[in-house]
Scaffold this active site. Structure first.
Site, PDB file in Angstrom:
ATOM      1  N   CYS A 400       0.703  -1.315  -0.053  1.00  0.00           N
ATOM      2  CA  CYS A 400      -0.116  -0.029  -0.118  1.00  0.00           C
ATOM      3  C   CYS A 400       1.048   1.277  -0.042  1.00  0.00           C
ATOM      4  CB  CYS A 400      -0.926   0.178   0.986  1.00  0.00           C
ATOM      5  SG  CYS A 400      -2.625   0.273   0.807  1.00  0.00           S
ATOM      6  N   ASP A 470     -11.594  -4.576   3.044  1.00  0.00           N
ATOM      7  CA  ASP A 470     -12.735  -3.600   2.685  1.00  0.00           C
ATOM      8  C   ASP A 470     -14.222  -4.097   3.030  1.00  0.00           C
ATOM      9  OD1 ASP A 470     -11.190  -1.494   2.094  1.00  0.00           O
ATOM     10  OD2 ASP A 470     -11.230  -1.886  -0.202  1.00  0.00           O
ATOM     11  N   GLY A 520     -10.824 -13.997 -13.749  1.00  0.00           N
ATOM     12  CA  GLY A 520      -9.913 -12.768 -13.811  1.00  0.00           C
ATOM     13  C   GLY A 520      -9.141 -12.533 -14.807  1.00  0.00           C
ATOM     14  N   SER A 522      -5.147 -11.943 -16.873  1.00  0.00           N
ATOM     15  CA  SER A 522      -3.487 -11.700 -16.579  1.00  0.00           C
ATOM     16  C   SER A 522      -2.847 -11.082 -17.867  1.00  0.00           C
ATOM     17  CB  SER A 522      -2.987 -13.322 -16.410  1.00  0.00           C
ATOM     18  OG  SER A 522      -3.259 -13.909 -17.467  1.00  0.00           O
TER      19      SER A 522
END
Length: 727
Positions: A400, A470, A520, A522
């Site tokens: 982060c 979250d 997903g 890639s």
């Protein structure tokens, strides 16, 4: 740094012994393009055994003789896997590990040392083994701290190591005013056969002068909590029993199918085992036709040959031969700062020999700890005005810490319109978007992390937990996840290995949280970046608004991950401590999921968020803005990760921290204190911050701690305009 060439082969070093530590150092100075280097070791640090008697005698601190494998791996650009090897499958080219799936290799090297326990001896659990050294050092310090007036120490094994440790133990205990009784026991009758006659006489005379009892030709048949039992039934009292006898190879080597002699791997003169794709060095191996004592000097001298031959095996070059010397200078510690030197049958003793040994040992450790920091990018002579100042900032962090600053992000999001569709209940401003879903709601969030280490499986797990934060902060149940993966430049086989590790770990981590990975995307890019889009389901949504004056503020994790990650990436040292151990403690906290913490807090929380990129101060101020209240936080109550305050005091910090502080400082009143800087430290996989009724706070903290969370009540919500007061 982005590699110039794609990695196409995996070189795996199993064990963090002296030879491998030096290979890492040499590899860093001259890496082989096209190779991904991996080190596997159960601990983040490894002891330098030459300084062990000095530690036991009280002449060295623990951090002075521990090789920081985390720093070394970072310096070498190597992937570090903190796990214990349990087997090797040469046919499949895989290393079996204790805590994670097998690891593939194209070339492997083994340097795992030996152990000195006594398997099968009744009561052996009441003794401490000299190897592995880390556990022995910790047990010894705990024993010394008891400060017994008449401590009894029994050492099983009167070889050179046992004699050194007996003298060191006696010196340390006597130096703190005790009257120790030290007994050396050995089944052999001839002592110290590896020393010349002159050196042997000096050692035996020192034992006699120190009042150390020698029991030779004696068999030990059992060990109790306060005694050692000899054949015939005699019991020798013992408050601390150490086993130096029974040195043997690691048990798992027997199942490798590689040629062995008495359990030790047999290598040729080029340090290859019976499988040409597996090398070995150090105490776990024996060179065919040139067997030598198990001493660190041979591992140190084998390291340059091992490094050269690993490179040659990967690049098709010619291998070198390792010819271990027949004799070497033995410098044996005598307890006080004195030593005996022995070579070619000649010996000397005294303080000068100790100083020589000390210089040699410290030079070795400095070689492995004096690592040059990352090079800064040079500014061309002709460059746009302001470029030099921009490049002078702290190097870009991972995790982060690589997030855009709150000022930049706020400006970019300021123009976004409010949600237009009735099913979109909330959009920007909270931890996750809230969508209407039947009788309940669905929350939706996305997050990704720039890799801060070279272990893709670890990065996948941490990124998944970070993204789940979250969902948990909103009081929702994780539902499904989509992956976004950017792989660094790799050959096709390594691409498949890396992506397979990432997706397997993602499935396991989300599965444990009750969510499915449903697909997903890639791609290949400059460096490893992993992200997840996650949905969750819930009834009552907990947002950032809702805190009331009088509420208590509860934090579920200590702060400082951004500072630790930044310092480790910068090869920083941690005075009096080990950076590698601070990094491991940090990662262990990051790996602690917050699902059960959210379940404890959610029924009482009036407002809740997870502490991530903007730091505690930034995210708390978001809560205060949304709730229309102020808050007071006590620095003494805020928990910090080990080493973080010292790092902050030394000027270490995340590249994002200054922007976080600038965004929060005008709404804060705080003293000058390095801990205040840590309130703006960006957190990866940070804890939950909840505003709860004061009456419930103590019970919630107790429940969180009972579940293993390092939770604390750190402050309170007060009346007034949004403002944070730090006391």
């Amino acid at each position: 740094m982005t590699p110039l060439y794609p990695a196409i082969k995996d070189l795996v070093l199993v064990g963090g012994g002296h030879a491998h530590a030096l290979v890492l150092r040499m590899w860093a100075m001259d890496p082989l393009p096209g190779t991904r280097l991996t080190l596997v070791n159960p601990d983040p640090v490894a002891p330098y055994t030459g300084m062990l008697p000095g530690l036991v005698a009280g002449h060295y601190r623990r951090d002075e003789l521990m090789i920081d494998l985390v720093r070394l791996a970072r310096f070498a650009g190597a992937r570090l896997i903190l796990d214990r090897a349990t087997g090797l499958d040469p046919a499949a080219r895989r290393v079996r590990l204790e805590g994670r799936p097998p690891l593939d290799y194209d070339l492997c090297s083994i340097d795992v040392g030996i152990t000195s326990d006594l398997p099968g001896l009744p009561g052996v659990e009441h003794a401490v083994a000299a190897k592995p050294m880390a556990a022995y050092a910790a047990a010894w310090e705990a024993f010394v701290a008891r400060r017994l007036a008449f401590p009894r120490v029994v050492i099983l094994g009167a070889g050179l190591g046992g004699v050194e440790l007996a003298l060191a133990s006696r010196h340390r205990l006597a130096a703190q005013g005790a009257r120790p009784e030290v007994v050396l026991i050995d089944r052999e009758t001839r002592l110290l056969p590896g020393l010349g006659a002159s050196a042997r006489r000096k050692m035996l005379a020192r034992l006699e002068a120190g009042g150390i009892t020698l029991r030779t030709g004696v068999e030990v048949v059992g060990i109790g909590p306060s005694s050692v039992t000899l054949a015939g039934g005699e019991e020798v009292g013992s408050d601390f029993t150490l086993t130096v006898a029974g040195a043997r190879p690691q048990g798992w080597l027997a199942g490798t199918g590689l040629e062995q002699a008495q359990g030790f791997l047999v290598t040729d003169a080029c340090l290859r085992t019976s499988d040409a794709r597996v090398f070995a060095a150090g105490d776990c191996a024996t060179v065919a036709g040139a067997a030598r004592p198990k001493a660190g000097v041979f591992a140190v001298r084998a390291a340059p040959v091992l490094q050269a031959n690993l490179r040659a095996a990967l690049s098709g070059g010619k291998l070198r031969r390792f010819l271990p010397q027949r004799d070497y200078l033995k410098l044996v510690a005598l307890g006080p700062q004195e030593a005996v030197a022995d070579k070619w049958g000649l010996s000397l003793a005294g303080g000068r020999l100790w100083r020589l040994k000390d210089r040699i040992d410290r030079a070795f450790m400095e070689r492995l700890s004096d690592l040059p920091a990352m090079a800064r990018e040079a500014v061309p002579a002709a460059a746009t005005e302001g470029l030099a100042a921009h490049l002078a900032r702290r190097p870009l962090c991972g995790g982060c810490g690589a997030k855009l600053g709150p000022g930049v992000l706020g400006a970019a999001l300021a123009g976004l319109p409010a949600p237009q569709r009735p099913e979109v209940l909330s959009g920007p401003g909270d931890d996750a978007a809230v969508l209407k879903a039947g009788e309940g709601v669905q929350v939706l969030t996305t997050d990704h992390l720039r890799a801060f280490c070279n272990d893709p499986r670890l990065m996948a797990r941490l990124t998944a937990l970070h993204a789940l934060g979250d969902i948990w902060a909103m009081g929702a149940r994780p539902q499904a996840a989509l992956a976004q993966v950017v792989l660094p430049p790799l050959g096709p086989e390594l691409q498949a290995r890396m992506l397979g590790e990432i997706m397997a770990e993602a499935v396991a981590t989300f599965g444990a949280a009750g969510a499915d990975v449903v697909g997903g995307h890639s791609t290949e890019g400059a460096e490893l970046t992993i992200g997840f889009t996650v949905t969750g389901l819930g009834g009552r949504v907990i947002g950032k608004g809702g805190a009331r004056p009088g509420d208590a503020l509860v934090l579920t994790k200590p702060l400082g991950s951004g500072t630790v990650l930044a310092a480790e990436m910068a090869l920083a040292r941690l005075p009096g401590q080990l950076m590698g151990e601070a990094w491991v403690a940090c990662v262990a906290q990051m790996e602690r999921g917050q699902g059960d913490a959210a379940a404890i807090l959610a029924p009482e929380a009036r407002a809740m968020t997870d502490v991530t990129g903007f730091g505690l101060a930034g995210h708390l101020l978001e809560m205060l803005e949304a709730s229309g209240v102020a808050a007071e936080v006590s620095l003494e109550a805020v928990p910090f990760l080990p080493g973080t305050v010292a790092l902050a005091r030394a000027g270490q910090g995340s590249s994002l921290q200054p922007a976080n502080l600038a965004a929060a400082s005008w709404r804060m009143t705080a003293p000058v204190d390095p801990r205040v800087d840590l309130l703006s430290d960006p957190q990866t996989c940070g804890g939950l911050l909840a505003a709860v009724p004061e009456a419930a706070a103590a019970g919630l903290v107790r429940a969180l701690r009972a579940m293993g969370h390092d939770a604390a009540r750190i402050g309170r919500v007060t009346e007034g305009a949004p403002h944070l007061t730090v006391v």
